[in-house]
Each structure stands twice: as structure tokens, then as C-alpha cells.
Enzyme design. Structure first.
Site, mmCIF file in Angstrom:
data_model
loop_
_atom_site.group_PDB
_atom_site.id
_atom_site.type_symbol
_atom_site.label_atom_id
_atom_site.label_comp_id
_atom_site.label_asym_id
_atom_site.label_seq_id
_atom_site.Cartn_x
_atom_site.Cartn_y
_atom_site.Cartn_z
ATOM 1 N N SER A 1 -65.073 52.229 -72.987
ATOM 2 C CA SER A 1 -64.636 50.920 -73.489
ATOM 3 C C SER A 1 -63.115 50.910 -73.441
ATOM 4 O O SER A 1 -62.482 51.975 -73.464
ATOM 5 C CB SER A 1 -65.094 50.750 -74.941
ATOM 6 N N TYR B 1 -64.943 52.651 -84.371
ATOM 7 C CA TYR B 1 -65.419 52.466 -82.985
ATOM 8 C C TYR B 1 -64.419 53.038 -81.984
ATOM 9 O O TYR B 1 -64.795 53.762 -81.064
ATOM 10 C CB TYR B 1 -65.654 50.978 -82.733
HETATM 11 N N1 LIG Z 1 -70.073 44.232 -74.902
HETATM 12 C C1 LIG Z 1 -68.836 44.653 -74.957
HETATM 13 O O1 LIG Z 1 -67.906 43.878 -75.227
HETATM 14 C C2 LIG Z 1 -68.530 46.094 -74.653
HETATM 15 C C3 LIG Z 1 -67.191 46.422 -74.375
HETATM 16 C C4 LIG Z 1 -66.870 47.725 -74.096
HETATM 17 C C5 LIG Z 1 -67.840 48.699 -74.073
HETATM 18 N N2 LIG Z 1 -69.140 48.366 -74.352
HETATM 19 C C6 LIG Z 1 -70.126 49.458 -74.319
HETATM 20 O O2 LIG Z 1 -71.158 49.122 -73.422
HETATM 21 C C7 LIG Z 1 -72.348 49.815 -73.786
HETATM 22 C C8 LIG Z 1 -73.511 48.824 -73.797
HETATM 23 O O3 LIG Z 1 -73.284 47.849 -74.795
HETATM 24 P P1 LIG Z 1 -73.709 46.319 -74.628
HETATM 25 O O4 LIG Z 1 -72.495 45.508 -74.674
HETATM 26 O O5 LIG Z 1 -74.646 46.152 -73.502
HETATM 27 O O6 LIG Z 1 -74.457 46.112 -76.051
HETATM 28 P P2 LIG Z 1 -75.951 45.686 -76.422
HETATM 29 O O7 LIG Z 1 -76.320 44.434 -75.716
HETATM 30 O O8 LIG Z 1 -75.996 45.716 -77.912
HETATM 31 O O9 LIG Z 1 -76.848 46.883 -75.839
HETATM 32 C C9 LIG Z 1 -76.796 48.177 -76.394
HETATM 33 C C10 LIG Z 1 -77.952 48.996 -75.847
HETATM 34 O O10 LIG Z 1 -77.895 50.303 -76.431
HETATM 35 C C11 LIG Z 1 -79.185 50.629 -76.915
HETATM 36 N N3 LIG Z 1 -79.131 51.552 -78.037
HETATM 37 C C12 LIG Z 1 -78.551 51.364 -79.241
HETATM 38 N N4 LIG Z 1 -78.756 52.439 -80.028
HETATM 39 C C13 LIG Z 1 -79.497 53.320 -79.290
HETATM 40 C C14 LIG Z 1 -80.031 54.585 -79.552
HETATM 41 N N5 LIG Z 1 -79.859 55.200 -80.734
HETATM 42 N N6 LIG Z 1 -80.721 55.225 -78.569
HETATM 43 C C15 LIG Z 1 -80.903 54.625 -77.362
HETATM 44 N N7 LIG Z 1 -80.427 53.404 -77.070
HETATM 45 C C16 LIG Z 1 -79.724 52.762 -78.022
HETATM 46 C C17 LIG Z 1 -79.819 49.300 -77.288
HETATM 47 O O11 LIG Z 1 -81.233 49.389 -77.219
HETATM 48 P P3 LIG Z 1 -82.221 49.592 -78.453
HETATM 49 O O12 LIG Z 1 -81.663 48.830 -79.613
HETATM 50 O O13 LIG Z 1 -83.511 49.024 -77.908
HETATM 51 O O14 LIG Z 1 -82.304 51.062 -78.666
HETATM 52 C C18 LIG Z 1 -79.301 48.401 -76.186
HETATM 53 O O15 LIG Z 1 -80.142 48.493 -75.058
HETATM 54 C C19 LIG Z 1 -72.058 50.468 -75.130
HETATM 55 O O16 LIG Z 1 -71.743 51.835 -74.910
HETATM 56 C C20 LIG Z 1 -70.831 49.716 -75.633
HETATM 57 O O17 LIG Z 1 -70.055 50.503 -76.511
HETATM 58 C C21 LIG Z 1 -69.501 47.087 -74.635
#
Ligand SMILES: NC(=O)c1ccc[n+]([C@@H]2O[C@H](COP(=O)([O-])OP(=O)(O)OC[C@H]3O[C@@H](n4cnc5c(N)ncnc54)[C@H](OP(=O)(O)O)[C@@H]3O)[C@@H](O)[C@H]2O)c1
Length: 246
Positions: free
Chosen positions: A133, A146
Site C-alpha cells: 500500500s 495500518y
Molecule cells: N482499497 C484500497 O484503497 C487499498 C489501498 C492500498 C492497499 N490495499 C490493500 O489491498 C489488499 C486488498 O484489499 P481490498 O481493497 O481489495 O479490500 P477488500 O475489498 O476489503 O478485500 C479484502 C479481502 O481480504 C480478505 N480477508 C480479510 N481478512 C482475511 C483473513 N483473515 N484471511 C483471508 N482473507 C482475508 C477478504 O475476504 P474475507 O472477508 O472473505 O476473508 C477480502 O477478500 C489489502 O492488502 C489492502 O491492504 C487496499
């Protein structure tokens, strides 16, 4: 004889960037193994993509062991599962939330990578892509739990790159800025109104935008290691400098 299909594991594939990555990698011809906790969502996506799926909680060592036990050969591991919990100042920090972020964003990546290294070593050209991130490079008020976890995850990725040097395993960090997924809704404990406010007046990245970067890094020739990709919306220059219009 044709080469066997390349196999990719995507963690956190039930939503957002992980789900979009599964779709992008399927288009590139990867055979997918999807993991997350919400199994019914995985089932739906896996059905569409002809993928395998298994329940996975990366914070639970037993769940990780069970997930990886079925995998003896792996070409690509995408450590995507991750989240932020809350936006509390250090003074008001809730220790449980910090622990949860470290368990998921740092220990989860460690567990999955360590457990799957033997399977990655069983192929002639493997790849680990960790979803970091911009919070791994920058800090912002209320974001210490975070950002500290994503700084730590970035240190892990960079260390892995050093430790695997000389082996046919590439290591990549893909670090997005603001992407419109369930991320902010999770951060604010299901408060969708507050989550919507994060993206108000700007055009955020989509999950597909980030997935395209991941799939691109994964499909470079074996001798090309994309070390880092930092991708943000045009409207976001840093974690705190954001242009909102209208
Ligand atoms: N969106 C942003 O602005 C952003 C920016 C920078 C980085 N990121 C990073 O991108 C990655 C994906 O995030 P996203 O934006 O796609 O968020 P999201 O839509 O909330 O998706 C998060 C995913 O992680 C899974 N997850 C959560 N806890 C888990 C666990 N204990 N074991 C296995 N899976 C788990 C969730 O599935 P379940 O709940 O079904 O387990 C979901 O599929 C993360 O690492 C986040 O930090 C996001």
C-alpha cells in the site's frame, strides 16, 4: 508436449482487488486456487472462472496449513488478503485493532509465503506478489496501526527479494493508493456512509485497475523482476494530498 497450466494462489479473493486479480489472471491463462473466509463468495467466483477454492483465514496457522496441504506445485502466490481497522490516533489506539492488523497484514503474509515456498521451489519460474500500500511508504494522522503494518509488510517483501536472490523466484510489491473496494467499509466497521466519504469528489482506482498491474508484473519474462509498482488515482498525490472536485 505443451507446458502445464501455470498455477496461482490468490488470498483474499472473495472481494475487491483479490477478486479482480483472480479474473485478470484467469484471462492470462492461470489455473487459480482462491482463498478467503467467505466461502460462498469464493464459490461464486470460482464457478465463473473454473477455479479451485478453499476456506482460508491467514491469521489462523491451522487454516493456512490446511489450505497449503493441497498444493505441491505453485507458479504464483499473490498475498492480497489485508485490511485496516479504524482510524484512531496513537493516543486513542485500540490494541486489539493493532494486533488484528499485524496478524493479517504482516503475519498472514509471512505464514502463506513460508508455507508455500516448497511448492514455489517445485517450479522452474515462480513469483510472489505482495499487495502492499502507499501506507507502506507514508504516514497519516490516525493511520499508525495500518501504516506500521504495511511498512512492516514492505520490509518483509524487500527482505524476501534478498533472500531468494539466485533462485528462480521473483518477488514484487504492488502498492496501491485509494481504490474503491470494501476496504473503507471494513475500516469503519461497516459504516458505508463514512466509507463513501473517503472517495467523495474524486475518481478512485478500481479493483480492476490494480489487478491489471498485478497481472502485468506476473506476465513479464522470467528474467524480469518488477520490484515495485506504486499506483494511485490521478486525484491523489500522497496519502494526504487529494484533489476533490465538485
Ligand atoms: N482499497 C484500497 O484503497 C487499498 C489501498 C492500498 C492497499 N490495499 C490493500 O489491498 C489488499 C486488498 O484489499 P481490498 O481493497 O481489495 O479490500 P477488500 O475489498 O476489503 O478485500 C479484502 C479481502 O481480504 C480478505 N480477508 C480479510 N481478512 C482475511 C483473513 N483473515 N484471511 C483471508 N482473507 C482475508 C477478504 O475476504 P474475507 O472477508 O472473505 O476473508 C477480502 O477478500 C489489502 O492488502 C489492502 O491492504 C487496499
Amino acid at each position: 508436449m505443451t507446458d502445464p497450466k501455470k498455477i496461482a494462489v490468490v488470498t483474499g479473493a472473495s472481494a475487491g482487488i483479490g477478486a479482480a486479480t483472480a479474473e485478470a489472471l484467469a484471462r492470462e491463462g492461470f489455473q487459480l486456487i482462491l482463498g478467503a473466509r467467505r466461502i460462498e463468495r469464493l464459490e461464486q467466483l470460482a464457478g465463473k472462472l473454473g477455479a479451485r477454492f478453499h476456506a482460508l483465514d491467514v491469521t489462523d496457522p491451522a487454516s493456512v496449513r490446511k489450505f497449503v496441504a493441497r498444493i505441491d506445485r505453485l507458479d504464483l502466490l499473490v498475498n492480497n488478503a489485508g485490511a485496516a481497522f479504524g482510524l484512531d490516533s496513537i493516543e486513542r489506539a485500540v490494541e486489539e485493532r493493532w494486533r488484528a492488523m499485524f496478524e493479517l497484514n504482516v503475519m498472514g503474509v509471512l505464514r502463506m509465503t513460508r508455507a508455500l515456498l516448497p511448492a514455489l521451489r517445485a517450479t522452474s519460474n515462480a513469483h510472489v506478489i505482495n499487495i502492499g500500500s502507499t501506507a507502506g511508504f507514508e504516514t497519516y494522522r490516525g493511520g499508525a496501526g495500518y501504516t506500521a503494518s504495511k511498512h512492516a509488510a514492505r520490509a518483509l517483501t524487500k527482505t524476501l527479494r534478498l533472500e531468494l536472490l539466485g533462485e528462480p523466484i521473483r518477488v514484487t510489491d504492488v502498492s496501491p493508493g485509494m481504490a474503491d473496494t470494501e476496504f473503507s467499509t471494513v475500516r469503519f466497521s461497516g459504516d458505508r456512509e463514512r466509507a463513501r466519504g473517503v472517495y467523495k469528489g474524486l475518481t478512485p482506482l478500481t479493483a480492476a485497475d490494480v489487478a491489471e498491474c498485478i497481472a502485468w508484473a506476473a506476465t513479464r519474462p522470467p528474467h524480469v523482476n518488477i520490484d515495485e509498482i506504486v499506483v494511485r488515482p490521478r486525484d491523489q498525490a500522497t496519502s494526504t494530498e487529494v484533489h476533490r472536485h465538485g
